[in-house]
Each structure stands twice: as C-alpha cells, then as structure tokens.
Design a protein around this motif. Structure first.
Motif, short mmCIF file in Angstrom:
data_model
loop_
_atom_site.label_atom_id
_atom_site.label_comp_id
_atom_site.label_asym_id
_atom_site.label_seq_id
_atom_site.Cartn_x
_atom_site.Cartn_y
_atom_site.Cartn_z
N MET A 96 34.88 -24.47 5.59
CA MET A 96 34.22 -23.24 6.03
C MET A 96 34.57 -22.94 7.49
N ILE A 97 34.61 -23.97 8.32
CA ILE A 97 34.91 -23.78 9.75
C ILE A 97 36.36 -23.33 9.94
N ALA A 98 37.28 -23.93 9.20
CA ALA A 98 38.71 -23.66 9.41
C ALA A 98 39.03 -22.19 9.16
N GLY A 99 38.57 -21.65 8.04
CA GLY A 99 38.86 -20.25 7.73
C GLY A 99 38.20 -19.29 8.70
N HIS A 100 36.95 -19.58 9.07
CA HIS A 100 36.24 -18.69 9.99
C HIS A 100 36.87 -18.72 11.38
N LEU A 101 37.35 -19.90 11.80
CA LEU A 101 38.02 -19.99 13.10
C LEU A 101 39.30 -19.16 13.12
N LEU A 102 40.04 -19.21 12.02
CA LEU A 102 41.29 -18.44 11.95
C LEU A 102 41.00 -16.95 12.00
N LEU A 103 39.97 -16.52 11.28
CA LEU A 103 39.59 -15.11 11.31
C LEU A 103 39.13 -14.70 12.72
N ASN B 77 18.34 -18.35 12.50
CA ASN B 77 19.61 -18.14 11.80
C ASN B 77 19.57 -18.72 10.39
N TRP B 78 18.82 -19.81 10.23
CA TRP B 78 18.81 -20.47 8.93
C TRP B 78 18.08 -19.66 7.87
N THR B 79 17.38 -18.60 8.28
CA THR B 79 16.73 -17.75 7.28
C THR B 79 17.75 -16.99 6.44
N SER B 80 19.03 -17.00 6.85
CA SER B 80 20.06 -16.36 6.04
C SER B 80 20.19 -17.01 4.67
N MET B 81 19.75 -18.28 4.57
CA MET B 81 19.79 -18.97 3.29
C MET B 81 18.77 -18.41 2.31
N MET B 82 17.76 -17.71 2.84
CA MET B 82 16.67 -17.21 2.00
C MET B 82 16.91 -15.78 1.51
N ILE B 83 17.97 -15.14 2.00
CA ILE B 83 18.21 -13.74 1.62
C ILE B 83 18.37 -13.61 0.10
N GLY B 84 19.04 -14.58 -0.50
CA GLY B 84 19.26 -14.51 -1.94
C GLY B 84 17.98 -14.58 -2.75
N LEU B 85 16.96 -15.24 -2.21
CA LEU B 85 15.69 -15.36 -2.93
C LEU B 85 15.02 -14.00 -3.09
N MET B 86 15.32 -13.07 -2.19
CA MET B 86 14.74 -11.73 -2.31
C MET B 86 15.40 -10.94 -3.43
N GLY C 20 28.34 -16.13 4.55
CA GLY C 20 29.00 -16.38 5.83
C GLY C 20 30.19 -15.48 6.08
N LEU C 21 30.70 -14.80 5.04
CA LEU C 21 31.83 -13.90 5.22
C LEU C 21 31.41 -12.52 5.72
N PHE C 22 30.12 -12.23 5.67
CA PHE C 22 29.64 -10.94 6.16
C PHE C 22 29.43 -11.01 7.68
N PRO C 23 29.68 -9.92 8.38
CA PRO C 23 29.50 -9.93 9.84
C PRO C 23 28.04 -10.16 10.23
N TYR C 24 27.85 -10.91 11.29
CA TYR C 24 26.54 -11.16 11.91
C TYR C 24 25.59 -11.92 11.00
N ILE C 25 26.12 -12.62 10.01
CA ILE C 25 25.28 -13.48 9.17
C ILE C 25 25.69 -14.93 9.41
N PHE C 26 24.73 -15.77 9.65
CA PHE C 26 24.95 -17.17 10.01
C PHE C 26 25.54 -17.94 8.83
N THR C 27 26.61 -18.69 9.08
CA THR C 27 27.25 -19.49 8.02
C THR C 27 26.60 -20.87 8.01
N SER C 28 25.64 -21.06 7.13
CA SER C 28 24.88 -22.32 7.12
C SER C 28 25.72 -23.48 6.60
N THR C 29 26.66 -23.22 5.68
CA THR C 29 27.46 -24.30 5.09
C THR C 29 28.54 -24.82 6.03
N SER C 30 28.68 -24.24 7.22
CA SER C 30 29.64 -24.76 8.20
C SER C 30 29.00 -25.83 9.08
N HIS C 31 27.73 -26.16 8.82
CA HIS C 31 27.03 -27.16 9.61
C HIS C 31 26.77 -28.40 8.78
#
Length: 226
Positions: A167-174, A21-30, A89-100
C-alpha cells in the motif's frame, strides 16, 4: 509542507489529541444497511457472486474433512474489510488505514495466535510433525526444527508487512509523480496524467490482489493446524 515522503501517511486530523483519521474505516458501515432495502441490482449480484466464489475456494483450501459451518465467513470478512480499506485509500483526502502496521498487525497477529493456540492445544502431535518435513535426514532434524519454528513465528509479521508495504509503495509513487506536476513543461503534462491514470489502475489491481493474498494465506495457515 511535507517534511518527508512518509508524512503523507501520518494521521493528521485530530480532536482533543484523538486521531479521527481512523474513522475512514467506518465509512463502509454507513453503506451496508441501505443495501438490504434495495432491489437486487447488478452491483449486489456481482458482489454476491464474488463472495460465493471465495467461499468455494476457501472451503477447498481448508479441506472438507475439517471444515465447520461458517468457518469460511471469517476469511471472507477479512477479505472484504481489507479490500474496502485499500480502495478507500485511493480516494483523495481519505486516510489509508492499511498502510499502517497498527492496522495490518491487528488483523494478522490475533489470527495467527488463535490458530497456534488451537493447534498446540488440540492437535499437539500434528503440530510437532509439521516441524520436521517428511523425508528429512536424522542429522538435519534439529536444524529443520529451528528453521520451521522461525518461519512459523514470522508469519504474522510477513502478512502485516506485505500488505502495508504494498500500500505504501504505490501511494508513494503516485505522490512523487503528483508533486512533479508543478515543475514540468506543459507539453509533458499529458504524459504525466496518463501515467498517473495507469498507476491508479495498477493500484486498484494491487488493492484487490493484496486483500486476496492476505485472506488466502490466512486460510492456508488455519488448514495447517487441523
């Protein structure tokens, strides 16, 4: 099936027990290398304008007397990586790394620790002066030293928890509102969709604000050790 509300933030994809899941942080590097080969467009011009504004503001916060060439790029880079991960983290099925806390504390703790080591090694008297605010009565000085020391120690935790909690609060509400979609009447479904869109807009604003707050507070902490 979701065992609890916070399970949506758990790393679930893995290969040989290694979380991917943490590879989502690397998507921007591409996406970064391709931008250097493109003709400057409105998106790149807007991004460069934002970075220039941040550079001017961080330079003002640090102070021209103590600023070194390129010192603001560190905080601009932190702003950029947090902003990118918040939005991913706002996109579906992408891991929100900043919520950890693993991610946020990894950013906050080394920054604070490096500032403290630099300050206490190079500007020891200045750091001692910061422990007692100007005009403090002599009787209250020991208590002020304890209070200032504690407030200084909890800074990295405050930075990390602030970012992760927002990050957690908004995602939980959604997530909560999204799970009610199967149980409400069809007549109320448009209101649910409109509410979700408004919350998504709010989360987009929070993603920008929290990355900005993290970078600005880090800049202010660095300016205190000079």
């Amino acid at each position: 099936m979701m065992t609890n509300l916070f399970s949506v933030f758990d790393p679930s994809s893995n290969i040989m027990n290694l979380s991917i899941n943490w590879t989502s942080m690397m998507i921007g590097l591409m996406l970064i290398p391709t931008s250097f080969w493109l003709i400057p467009n409105r998106k790149m011009i807007l991004w460069n304008l934002i970075l220039n504004k941040l550079h001017e503001e961080f330079k003002l916060l640090i102070g021209k007397k103590y600023i070194n060439k390129g010192s603001t790029f560190l905080f601009i880079s932190i702003f950029s990586i947090i902003l990118f991960n918040n939005f991913m983290g706002l996109f579906p099925y992408i891991f929100t790394s900043t919520s950890h806390m693993v991610m946020t504390m990894t950013l906050a703790l080394p920054l604070w620790l490096s500032f403290m080591i630099y300050g206490w090694v190079n500007n020891t008297k200045h750091m001692f002066i910061h422990l007692v605010p100007q005009g403090t009565p002599g009787l209250l000085m020991p208590f002020m030293v304890c209070i200032e020391t504690i407030s200084n120690i909890i800074r990295p935790g405050a930075l990390a928890i602030r970012l992760a909690a927002n990050m957690i609060a908004g995602h939980l509400l959604l997530t909560l509102l999204g799970n009610t979609g199967n149980n409400i009447m069809m007549s109320l479904l448009p209101f649910l969709i409109i509410t979700q869109i408004l919350l998504l807009m709010l989360e987009s604003a929070v993603a920008i604000i929290q990355s900005y707050v993290f970078a600005v507070l880090s800049t202010l902490y660095s300016s205190e050790v000079n």
